[in-house]
Design a protein around this motif. Sequence first.
Motif, PDB file in Angstrom:
ATOM      1  N   PHE A   4       0.854  -1.178   0.000  1.00  0.00           N
ATOM      2  CA  PHE A   4       0.000   0.000   0.000  1.00  0.00           C
ATOM      3  C   PHE A   4       0.897   1.237   0.000  1.00  0.00           C
ATOM      4  CE2 PHE A   4      -2.390  -3.439   1.904  1.00  0.00           C
ATOM      5  CZ  PHE A   4      -3.530  -3.410   1.121  1.00  0.00           C
ATOM      6  N   ALA A   5       0.523   2.204  -0.834  1.00  0.00           N
ATOM      7  CA  ALA A   5       1.329   3.409  -0.993  1.00  0.00           C
ATOM      8  C   ALA A   5       0.578   4.623  -0.478  1.00  0.00           C
ATOM      9  CB  ALA A   5       1.688   3.608  -2.468  1.00  0.00           C
ATOM     10  N   GLY A   6       1.299   5.497   0.181  1.00  0.00           N
ATOM     11  CA  GLY A   6       0.716   6.741   0.670  1.00  0.00           C
ATOM     12  C   GLY A   6       1.630   7.913   0.389  1.00  0.00           C
ATOM     13  N   VAL A   7       1.033   9.034   0.032  1.00  0.00           N
ATOM     14  CA  VAL A   7       1.791  10.254  -0.242  1.00  0.00           C
ATOM     15  C   VAL A   7       1.192  11.408   0.543  1.00  0.00           C
ATOM     16  CG1 VAL A   7       2.286  11.998  -2.023  1.00  0.00           C
ATOM     17  CG2 VAL A   7       2.612   9.577  -2.528  1.00  0.00           C
ATOM     18  N   ASP A   8       2.063  12.217   1.094  1.00  0.00           N
ATOM     19  CA  ASP A   8       1.673  13.449   1.780  1.00  0.00           C
ATOM     20  C   ASP A   8       2.473  14.578   1.151  1.00  0.00           C
ATOM     21  OD1 ASP A   8       0.820  15.419   3.545  1.00  0.00           O
ATOM     22  OD2 ASP A   8       2.222  14.823   5.125  1.00  0.00           O
ATOM     23  N   ALA A   9       1.820  15.382   0.324  1.00  0.00           N
ATOM     24  CA  ALA A   9       2.493  16.443  -0.425  1.00  0.00           C
ATOM     25  C   ALA A   9       2.069  17.802   0.118  1.00  0.00           C
ATOM     26  CB  ALA A   9       2.158  16.343  -1.912  1.00  0.00           C
ATOM     27  N   GLY A  10       3.011  18.539   0.681  1.00  0.00           N
ATOM     28  CA  GLY A  10       2.716  19.827   1.284  1.00  0.00           C
ATOM     29  C   GLY A  10       3.478  20.962   0.644  1.00  0.00           C
ATOM     30  N   GLY A  11       3.396  22.116   1.268  1.00  0.00           N
ATOM     31  CA  GLY A  11       4.002  23.316   0.710  1.00  0.00           C
ATOM     32  C   GLY A  11       5.504  23.365   0.810  1.00  0.00           C
ATOM     33  N   THR A  12       6.104  22.528   1.656  1.00  0.00           N
ATOM     34  CA  THR A  12       7.551  22.518   1.834  1.00  0.00           C
ATOM     35  C   THR A  12       8.162  21.181   1.455  1.00  0.00           C
ATOM     36  OG1 THR A  12       7.327  24.087   3.665  1.00  0.00           O
ATOM     37  CG2 THR A  12       9.412  22.894   3.497  1.00  0.00           C
ATOM     38  N   THR A  13       7.516  20.086   1.822  1.00  0.00           N
ATOM     39  CA  THR A  13       8.091  18.752   1.645  1.00  0.00           C
ATOM     40  C   THR A  13       7.029  17.773   1.151  1.00  0.00           C
ATOM     41  OG1 THR A  13       9.583  19.185   3.506  1.00  0.00           O
ATOM     42  CG2 THR A  13       9.382  16.899   2.802  1.00  0.00           C
ATOM     43  N   THR A  14       7.470  16.822   0.337  1.00  0.00           N
ATOM     44  CA  THR A  14       6.625  15.711  -0.099  1.00  0.00           C
ATOM     45  C   THR A  14       7.207  14.423   0.452  1.00  0.00           C
ATOM     46  OG1 THR A  14       5.995  16.852  -2.136  1.00  0.00           O
ATOM     47  CG2 THR A  14       5.733  14.458  -2.097  1.00  0.00           C
ATOM     48  N   ARG A  15       6.335  13.570   1.010  1.00  0.00           N
ATOM     49  CA  ARG A  15       6.761  12.297   1.577  1.00  0.00           C
ATOM     50  C   ARG A  15       5.930  11.173   0.966  1.00  0.00           C
ATOM     51  NH1 ARG A  15       6.494  16.122   5.586  1.00  0.00           N
ATOM     52  NH2 ARG A  15       8.412  16.481   6.779  1.00  0.00           N
ATOM     53  N   ALA A  16       6.568  10.040   0.748  1.00  0.00           N
ATOM     54  CA  ALA A  16       5.877   8.852   0.232  1.00  0.00           C
ATOM     55  C   ALA A  16       6.280   7.651   1.069  1.00  0.00           C
ATOM     56  CB  ALA A  16       6.220   8.618  -1.234  1.00  0.00           C
ATOM     57  N   ALA A  17       5.332   6.750   1.328  1.00  0.00           N
ATOM     58  CA  ALA A  17       5.586   5.570   2.139  1.00  0.00           C
ATOM     59  C   ALA A  17       4.977   4.342   1.488  1.00  0.00           C
ATOM     60  CB  ALA A  17       5.014   5.758   3.551  1.00  0.00           C
ATOM     61  N   LEU A  18       5.640   3.211   1.629  1.00  0.00           N
ATOM     62  CA  LEU A  18       5.152   1.917   1.172  1.00  0.00           C
ATOM     63  C   LEU A  18       5.081   0.974   2.366  1.00  0.00           C
ATOM     64  CD1 LEU A  18       4.522   0.964  -1.808  1.00  0.00           C
ATOM     65  CD2 LEU A  18       5.823   3.093  -1.642  1.00  0.00           C
ATOM     66  N   HIS A  19       3.926   0.336   2.544  1.00  0.00           N
ATOM     67  CA  HIS A  19       3.722  -0.569   3.664  1.00  0.00           C
ATOM     68  C   HIS A  19       3.187  -1.914   3.195  1.00  0.00           C
ATOM     69  CE1 HIS A  19       3.768   3.289   5.834  1.00  0.00           C
ATOM     70  NE2 HIS A  19       4.039   2.595   6.922  1.00  0.00           N
ATOM     71  N   ALA A  20       3.541  -2.954   3.950  1.00  0.00           N
ATOM     72  CA  ALA A  20       2.898  -4.251   3.782  1.00  0.00           C
ATOM     73  C   ALA A  20       1.534  -4.217   4.461  1.00  0.00           C
ATOM     74  CB  ALA A  20       3.774  -5.351   4.382  1.00  0.00           C
ATOM     75  N   ALA A  21       0.739  -5.241   4.228  1.00  0.00           N
ATOM     76  CA  ALA A  21      -0.625  -5.258   4.762  1.00  0.00           C
ATOM     77  C   ALA A  21      -0.666  -5.293   6.280  1.00  0.00           C
ATOM     78  CB  ALA A  21      -1.393  -6.453   4.196  1.00  0.00           C
ATOM     79  N   ASP A  22       0.398  -5.791   6.926  1.00  0.00           N
ATOM     80  CA  ASP A  22       0.413  -5.830   8.385  1.00  0.00           C
ATOM     81  C   ASP A  22       0.915  -4.535   9.005  1.00  0.00           C
ATOM     82  OD1 ASP A  22       3.116  -5.887   7.866  1.00  0.00           O
ATOM     83  OD2 ASP A  22       3.526  -7.713   9.026  1.00  0.00           O
TER      84      ASP A  22
END
Length: 305
Positions: A4-22
Amino acid sequence: MILFAGVDAGGTTTRAALHAADGTRLGYGTAGPGNPAAHGDSVAGAAIEQALRRALDGLDPSLVAASVAGVAGADDGFAEVLRRVWTACGIAAPPRLVGDVDVAYAAGTPAPSGTLLLAGTGAAAARFSGRAVAAVADGLGWLLGDEGGGFWIGRAGVRAAVRALDRGLPYGLLVELVSAHFGVAGEPRRRADRIVRLAQADRMLVAAASPLVAEAAAGDERAAGIVGEAARRLAATAGRVHSEGPIVLAGGVLAADGPVRTAVMALLTGREVVTARDGAAGASWLAALDRLGDLGAHGRFTATA
């Protein structure tokens, strides 16, 4: 295995994370600002792609089962930008596009109802009911609102510094820090004029002055006054929408220890207050929630590595 992929894109920094189902974090990446309203679709899209590629390093993108992207300043049209980014990164399905408030709230609590108080570069509060935004306060942008956020604090600090220089007032630590931040020295009026020109040319220099106010607050009356006023405005913004559940503090101004966070916490005494540390993790948890339902794994998704 699915991811599962998640992104948090803001005015200063963008972050992306990849997680397993657990909830195990398998990949993480950061990049520059990803707010399309502030920086344009192309700059924001490039930052999101860079962060996502870094998070995917060594992982098979075809295993990504669902994604959520929380993007500050995005409209519905930005979904097409995200679709192209996901395709370029080898992920078959585009992400669900939500606001930065959605992923910040999810990063702080699994509770379906509560309130987010977000203060990063901007500032806003949102009341959630059934994990959907039910009411919003502020979030009106750097020019007209975002009271108590990073840009507001930085602008107040720079304004205080140039006014002190203009009026020949005692300098203090804040003036010296702001002058160093803008790389100016010399006679007070010339220093003030140079700061004004640089600030007008690049407003992000103003936002970047926010940490200087926090640094100076312990021994500088001007900075301490700005911190106190920022905290009062942020608490008032939360109070406009809060009705039940926890209050989640999020964003660089409130999630990290510092004088503004301390002052806001004091103003919220007696209420349940939790902290969201990582919006990308919250986005990834929302993606898993969309696909698999309530896993009871919120703590593992949002734990800092």
